[in-house]
Design an enzyme around this catalytic site. Structure first.
Site, PDB file in Angstrom:
ATOM      1  N   ARG A  56     -11.963-132.691   3.378  1.00  0.00           N
ATOM      2  CA  ARG A  56     -12.671-132.174   2.215  1.00  0.00           C
ATOM      3  C   ARG A  56     -12.663-133.249   1.120  1.00  0.00           C
ATOM      4  NH1 ARG A  56     -14.538-129.018   5.167  1.00  0.00           N
ATOM      5  NH2 ARG A  56     -14.507-126.737   5.070  1.00  0.00           N
ATOM      6  N   GLU A  91     -20.282-132.064  -2.981  1.00  0.00           N
ATOM      7  CA  GLU A  91     -21.416-132.338  -2.092  1.00  0.00           C
ATOM      8  C   GLU A  91     -22.421-131.176  -2.139  1.00  0.00           C
ATOM      9  OE1 GLU A  91     -18.955-132.757   1.471  1.00  0.00           O
ATOM     10  OE2 GLU A  91     -19.576-130.756   2.134  1.00  0.00           O
ATOM     11  N   HIS A 137     -21.613-134.611   5.835  1.00  0.00           N
ATOM     12  CA  HIS A 137     -20.750-133.514   6.314  1.00  0.00           C
ATOM     13  C   HIS A 137     -21.264-132.956   7.660  1.00  0.00           C
ATOM     14  CE1 HIS A 137     -17.884-130.063   4.938  1.00  0.00           C
ATOM     15  NE2 HIS A 137     -17.792-130.298   6.244  1.00  0.00           N
TER      16      HIS A 137
HETATM   17  C1  DGY Z   1     -15.305-126.841   8.655  1.00  0.00           C
HETATM   18  O1  DGY Z   1     -15.479-126.062   9.603  1.00  0.00           O
HETATM   19  O2  DGY Z   1     -14.464-126.635   7.782  1.00  0.00           O
HETATM   20  C2  DGY Z   1     -16.188-128.024   8.619  1.00  0.00           C
HETATM   21  O3  DGY Z   1     -15.845-128.911   7.625  1.00  0.00           O
HETATM   22  C3  DGY Z   1     -17.603-127.555   8.405  1.00  0.00           C
HETATM   23  O4  DGY Z   1     -17.640-126.906   7.183  1.00  0.00           O
END
Ligand code: DGY
Length: 310
Positions: free
Chosen positions: A227, A256, A274
């Site tokens: 993250r 983001e 992402h």
């Molecule tokens: C998650 O599953 O947390 C991935 O980062 C996609 O959001």
């Protein structure tokens, strides 16, 4: 995913998102009003007012993500709403992207691609441009959960020596000789590459900051598939601009898709939007996991991936 939508439509009286459009929090609240459960993603921008504003009919939120930092578990528990996530099924896809970032950042995939597209191949010489080796280098993994372990397995195949920091050491058979550092700071000094694979929590937010980056060896590479808010953008950008870091590979960003614009002008950053879980098989498996959790919940059994107390 069509197979997931078909299964949902067969099992539930569902309102779907047939245009695959990102909805704002108000629209989601509005559409959720006549339902008992909600399936959403970590890309939905919800905010702290979201759960308190949900219709009283909502009893469960199944998030199509392993990360659940976009939802407040205490708020959900206070409202008596169950929350589930999708661990396990996106481990390999996300670890693949971490390796792509390690290799892409180290070897200059962004500028290499740009040189070809901009017809500047003729400018290359034996000395420029130049990337960095991965083989024989040390990889520090922050967060040795499923994804961190899958990154370690892949990195080992590239001849990297693995170090890791997490709250607790992982069983020896799961880390195959990786060196555990109880203190994050001690691992940093041993990391030519740092891969961020921990969850975003109040403890980890901002953990990769000016002080921690300064402990990495000169010329280190930082990659993030977890993250964006685990990283202090200003500090990372300064370390990349000063040359203390050789490069970064980033699949996730704070705020983001509205990223810090300074990243866009740095030549030594390899960026992706992402896409850690973005393969049909993985996104479909995540969707089916959400449905399994919803079915279990509405059948009165404990969902496999329950995050709340009940
Ligand atoms: C998650 O599953 O947390 C991935 O980062 C996609 O959001």
């Amino acid at each position: 995913m069509p197979d997931v939508e078909r299964r949902i439509a067969a099992l539930f009286d569902a309102t779907l998102n047939p245009d695959d459009r990102q909805m704002g929090s108000d629209e989601i609240l509005d559409k959720a009003a006549r339902h008992d459960g909600l399936l959403l993603t970590s890309f939905d921008k919800l905010g702290p007012a979201f759960i308190p504003a949900l219709a009283p009919s909502i009893r469960i939120i199944a998030t199509h993500s392993v990360g659940y930092d976009h939802l407040s578990i205490p708020q959900a528990e206070a409202r008596g709403i169950a929350v589930t996530n999708t661990p396990g099924v996106l481990t390999d896809a996300t670890a693949d992207i971490a390796l792509l970032l390690i290799l892409g950042a180290a070897r200059g995939a962004s500028w290499g691609d740009r040189m070809v597209r901009e017809n500047r191949w003729g400018e290359t010489t034996l000395l420029t441009p130049m990337g960095h080796d991965v083989t024989g280098r040390r990889l520090g993994i922050l967060g040795m959960g499923r994804i961190g372990q899958a990154v370690a397995r892949r990195a080992r195949a590239f001849g990297m020596a693995i170090h890791y920091h997490s709250r607790r050491p992982v069983a020896a058979e799961d880390v195959q000789g990786a060196v555990y550092h109880p203190r994050f700071e001690d691992m940093l000094a041993q990391s030519d590459f740092l891969s961020i694979n921990c969850a975003s929590t109040p403890e980890t937010r901002g953990m990769v900051n000016a002080a921690s980056l300064a402990l990495l060896p000169q010329g280190a590479v930082v990659v993030n598939t977890a993250r964006g808010d685990i990283v202090d953008d200003g500090a990372l950008i300064a370390a990349l601009a000063s040359g203390h870091l050789a490069a970064a590979g980033l699949d996730v960003f704070k705020g983001e898709p509205n990223i810090d614009p300074r990243y866009r002008v740095l030549d030594n950053v390899f960026m992706l939007p992402h896409i850690g879980s973005a393969t049909p098989a993985t996104r479909s498996a995540m969707g089916h996991k959400c449905i399994d959790n919803l079915v279990q919940f509405f059948n009165g059994t404990r969902p496999n991936d329950l995050l709340t107390a009940k």
